[in-house]
Design a protein around this motif. Structure first.
Motif, PDB file in Angstrom:
ATOM      1  N   SER A   1       6.855   2.306  -8.936  1.00 13.87           N
ATOM      2  CA  SER A   1       5.517   1.457  -9.506  1.00 13.87           C
ATOM      3  C   SER A   1       6.266   1.571  -7.132  1.00 13.87           C
ATOM      4  O   SER A   1       5.430   1.356  -6.501  1.00 13.87           O
ATOM      5  CB  SER A   1       6.309   0.580  -9.575  1.00 13.87           C
ATOM      6  OG  SER A   1       5.949   0.503 -10.633  1.00 13.87           O
ATOM      7  N   GLY A   2       7.197   1.971  -6.278  1.00 17.65           N
ATOM      8  CA  GLY A   2       7.682   1.362  -5.402  1.00 17.65           C
ATOM      9  C   GLY A   2       6.826   2.714  -4.703  1.00 17.65           C
ATOM     10  O   GLY A   2       6.924   2.631  -3.424  1.00 17.65           O
ATOM     11  N   LEU A   3       7.137   3.783  -5.389  1.00 18.43           N
ATOM     12  CA  LEU A   3       6.051   5.016  -4.023  1.00 18.43           C
ATOM     13  C   LEU A   3       4.412   4.115  -4.038  1.00 18.43           C
ATOM     14  O   LEU A   3       4.039   4.315  -3.200  1.00 18.43           O
ATOM     15  CB  LEU A   3       6.070   6.107  -4.979  1.00 18.43           C
ATOM     16  CG  LEU A   3       5.651   7.615  -4.807  1.00 18.43           C
ATOM     17  CD1 LEU A   3       6.212   8.255  -3.235  1.00 18.43           C
ATOM     18  CD2 LEU A   3       5.588   8.122  -5.083  1.00 18.43           C
ATOM     19  N   ILE A   4       4.300   4.121  -5.095  1.00 18.97           N
ATOM     20  CA  ILE A   4       2.765   3.385  -4.703  1.00 18.97           C
ATOM     21  C   ILE A   4       2.870   2.140  -4.231  1.00 18.97           C
ATOM     22  O   ILE A   4       1.515   2.559  -3.160  1.00 18.97           O
ATOM     23  CB  ILE A   4       2.534   3.230  -6.892  1.00 18.97           C
ATOM     24  CG1 ILE A   4       2.348   4.078  -7.462  1.00 18.97           C
ATOM     25  CG2 ILE A   4       0.670   2.580  -6.551  1.00 18.97           C
ATOM     26  CD1 ILE A   4       1.850   4.197  -8.762  1.00 18.97           C
ATOM     27  N   ALA A   5       3.101   1.547  -4.469  1.00 15.74           N
ATOM     28  CA  ALA A   5       3.546   0.042  -2.973  1.00 15.74           C
ATOM     29  C   ALA A   5       3.870   1.167  -2.060  1.00 15.74           C
ATOM     30  O   ALA A   5       2.546  -0.029  -1.392  1.00 15.74           O
ATOM     31  CB  ALA A   5       4.505  -0.464  -3.701  1.00 15.74           C
ATOM     32  N   ARG A   6       4.422   1.742  -1.111  1.00 15.85           N
ATOM     33  CA  ARG A   6       4.437   2.785   0.418  1.00 15.85           C
ATOM     34  C   ARG A   6       3.877   3.159   0.425  1.00 15.85           C
ATOM     35  O   ARG A   6       3.042   2.953   1.373  1.00 15.85           O
ATOM     36  CB  ARG A   6       5.590   2.870  -0.025  1.00 15.85           C
ATOM     37  CG  ARG A   6       7.167   2.223  -0.341  1.00 15.85           C
ATOM     38  CD  ARG A   6       8.171   3.544  -0.177  1.00 15.85           C
ATOM     39  NE  ARG A   6       8.341   4.286  -0.605  1.00 15.85           N
ATOM     40  CZ  ARG A   6       9.092   4.410  -1.750  1.00 15.85           C
ATOM     41  NH1 ARG A   6      10.476   3.539  -1.948  1.00 15.85           N
ATOM     42  NH2 ARG A   6       9.028   5.479  -2.357  1.00 15.85           N
ATOM     43  N   LYS A   7       2.604   4.066  -0.513  1.00 13.07           N
ATOM     44  CA  LYS A   7       1.044   4.251  -0.165  1.00 13.07           C
ATOM     45  C   LYS A   7       0.119   3.126   0.319  1.00 13.07           C
ATOM     46  O   LYS A   7      -0.406   3.485   1.023  1.00 13.07           O
ATOM     47  CB  LYS A   7       0.746   5.541  -1.281  1.00 13.07           C
ATOM     48  CG  LYS A   7       2.086   6.670  -1.719  1.00 13.07           C
ATOM     49  CD  LYS A   7       2.188   7.320  -0.506  1.00 13.07           C
ATOM     50  CE  LYS A   7       2.960   8.686  -1.195  1.00 13.07           C
ATOM     51  NZ  LYS A   7       2.449   9.946   0.582  1.00 13.07           N
ATOM     52  N   LEU A   8       0.036   2.388  -0.948  1.00 11.73           N
ATOM     53  CA  LEU A   8      -1.050   1.519  -0.525  1.00 11.73           C
ATOM     54  C   LEU A   8      -0.580   0.712   0.546  1.00 11.73           C
ATOM     55  O   LEU A   8      -1.555   0.115   1.319  1.00 11.73           O
ATOM     56  CB  LEU A   8      -0.940   0.747  -1.866  1.00 11.73           C
ATOM     57  CG  LEU A   8      -1.749   1.792  -3.470  1.00 11.73           C
ATOM     58  CD1 LEU A   8      -2.012   0.609  -4.597  1.00 11.73           C
ATOM     59  CD2 LEU A   8      -3.304   2.337  -2.405  1.00 11.73           C
ATOM     60  N   GLY A   9       0.368   0.759   0.828  1.00  9.65           N
ATOM     61  CA  GLY A   9       1.128  -0.443   1.810  1.00  9.65           C
ATOM     62  C   GLY A   9       1.019   0.127   3.608  1.00  9.65           C
ATOM     63  O   GLY A   9       1.312  -0.351   4.241  1.00  9.65           O
ATOM     64  N   GLY A  10       0.568   1.701   3.151  1.00  6.69           N
ATOM     65  CA  GLY A  10       0.487   2.419   4.546  1.00  6.69           C
ATOM     66  C   GLY A  10       2.253   2.797   4.857  1.00  6.69           C
ATOM     67  O   GLY A  10       1.972   2.871   6.291  1.00  6.69           O
ATOM     68  N   GLU A  11       3.014   2.984   4.431  1.00  7.39           N
ATOM     69  CA  GLU A  11       4.169   2.409   4.778  1.00  7.39           C
ATOM     70  C   GLU A  11       4.861   4.022   4.973  1.00  7.39           C
ATOM     71  O   GLU A  11       4.060   4.658   4.462  1.00  7.39           O
ATOM     72  CB  GLU A  11       5.681   2.112   3.818  1.00  7.39           C
ATOM     73  CG  GLU A  11       6.581   2.517   4.469  1.00  7.39           C
ATOM     74  CD  GLU A  11       8.058   1.710   3.392  1.00  7.39           C
ATOM     75  OE1 GLU A  11       8.788   2.086   3.156  1.00  7.39           O
ATOM     76  OE2 GLU A  11       7.199   0.848   2.964  1.00  7.39           O
ATOM     77  N   LYS A  12       4.829   4.426   6.535  1.00  2.00           N
ATOM     78  CA  LYS A  12       5.481   5.799   6.316  1.00  2.00           C
ATOM     79  C   LYS A  12       6.453   5.877   6.209  1.00  2.00           C
ATOM     80  O   LYS A  12       7.891   5.476   6.623  1.00  2.00           O
ATOM     81  CB  LYS A  12       4.901   6.510   7.893  1.00  2.00           C
ATOM     82  CG  LYS A  12       3.192   6.115   7.909  1.00  2.00           C
ATOM     83  CD  LYS A  12       2.855   6.587   9.613  1.00  2.00           C
ATOM     84  CE  LYS A  12       1.004   6.286   9.510  1.00  2.00           C
ATOM     85  NZ  LYS A  12       1.511   6.805  10.416  1.00  2.00           N
ATOM     86  N   LYS A  13       7.368   7.182   6.176  1.00  2.00           N
ATOM     87  CA  LYS A  13       8.827   7.635   5.482  1.00  2.00           C
ATOM     88  C   LYS A  13       9.115   7.925   7.551  1.00  2.00           C
ATOM     89  O   LYS A  13       8.513   8.545   8.118  1.00  2.00           O
ATOM     90  CB  LYS A  13       8.439   8.388   4.904  1.00  2.00           C
ATOM     91  CG  LYS A  13       8.577   8.522   3.940  1.00  2.00           C
ATOM     92  CD  LYS A  13       8.666   9.803   3.039  1.00  2.00           C
ATOM     93  CE  LYS A  13       7.917   9.951   1.259  1.00  2.00           C
ATOM     94  NZ  LYS A  13       8.192  10.923  -0.077  1.00  2.00           N
TER      95      LYS A  13
END
Length: 290
Positions: free
Chosen positions: A278-290
């Motif tokens: 869920s955290g990974l999906i949240a980062r992807k959908l929120g546009g957060e970059k590594k």
């Protein structure tokens, strides 16, 4: 000259005084964090030490018997319960929150009534939900002990955290995002789905994670609606058993305490994996970059 020296000395003493006042708060905060992390680690370590020796291939057999007390039917039933409950409750909860934040008039009686109902639902004991599901879905609608009866009951239970978390996530988005989108000619609906929802997605998924945690840990409501069948459900009208119910059943019998700890360990691993995904999906959908 004396006044200037006094002011200089006073200005230097103020930060020192503030730092001294903040020391007790810093100590208290640090102790609280350490205590919370220590409790979590103790629980994880305790369950791991107690359950790991009992993890064996027979616990993952497809067919449950009194000899292997397999948890595989419970794992499959748990996954089905989580998937169907979220599939029903998440759209309803998210769109309810969108209406409350984006469309409803602030302070209206209707909005107040919805929020009061949501808060009331979150405070109802799970056993009451179980009795309601048993009487309404099980008896009145004739669904009996079944997957669909448990799913419908759990879907009502997890609506409050999804609505509240989505509402808070949408409120946290700056009004400038909406105003900028409107200024560029975007409509209200496009603004919500393209501009507002993506940055709010981590907060929305936090509510969904809380809902998943409640599903996998629920026992009382499902005991009255889902049942305790140890067979893998073939259709929605079949009965089943979740991991939490399976663990409760094993521990209550008194003969399979070690297997109950092993089930708890598997349950913890599943929850951690769901949170990570869920955290990974949240980062992807929120546009957060590594």
């Amino acid at each position: 000259m004396d006044k200037s020296i006094t002011k200089a000395v006073t200005s230097q003493m103020k930060p020192v005084t503030k730092r001294r006042k903040s020391i007790p708060y810093t100590i208290f905060t640090t102790v609280s964090i350490v205590f919370s992390v220590a409790i979590l680690l103790f629980i994880l370590l305790f369950v791991t030490v107690k359950g790991l020796p009992y993890l064996k291939p027979s616990l993952f057999a497809l067919e449950y018997t009194s000899e292997n007390v397999s948890m595989m039917p419970a794992i499959i039933s748990t996954i089905i319960m989580v998937a169907l409950s979220i599939l029903i409750a998440a759209p309803i909860g998210i769109f309810t929150a969108i209406y409350l934040v984006e469309y409803a008039k602030p302070g209206s009686k209707f909005v107040t009534a919805i929020r009061m109902v949501t808060e009331t639902l979150s405070g109802i004991p799970s056993i009451i939900y179980g009795l309601f599901g048993f009487l309404f879905f099980g008896i009145t609608l004739g669904l009996g002990y079944s997957i669909i009866s448990g799913v419908l009951t759990i879907s009502i239970m997890i609506l409050p955290p999804i609505v509240r978390s989505t509402e808070e996530a949408l409120i946290a988005i700056s009004k400038g995002y909406r105003e900028g989108s409107f200024a560029l000619g975007a409509g209200h609906l496009r603004t919500i789905f393209v501009i507002v929802l993506p940055p709010a997605m981590p907060g929305i998924l936090s509510g969904i994670i809380l809902a998943i945690g409640r599903i996998v840990g629920e026992t009382a409501a499902l005991l009255y609606t889902l049942g305790t069948s140890t067979n893998i459900p073939g259709k929605l009208t079949d009965s089943g058993i979740t991991l939490a119910l399976h663990m409760y059943r094993l521990s209550s019998e008194g003969r399979y305490t070690g297997e109950a700890y092993a089930t708890g360990l598997v349950l913890l691993v599943i929850v951690v994996l769901l949170n990570a995904i869920s955290g990974l999906i949240a980062r992807k959908l929120g546009g957060e970059k590594k």
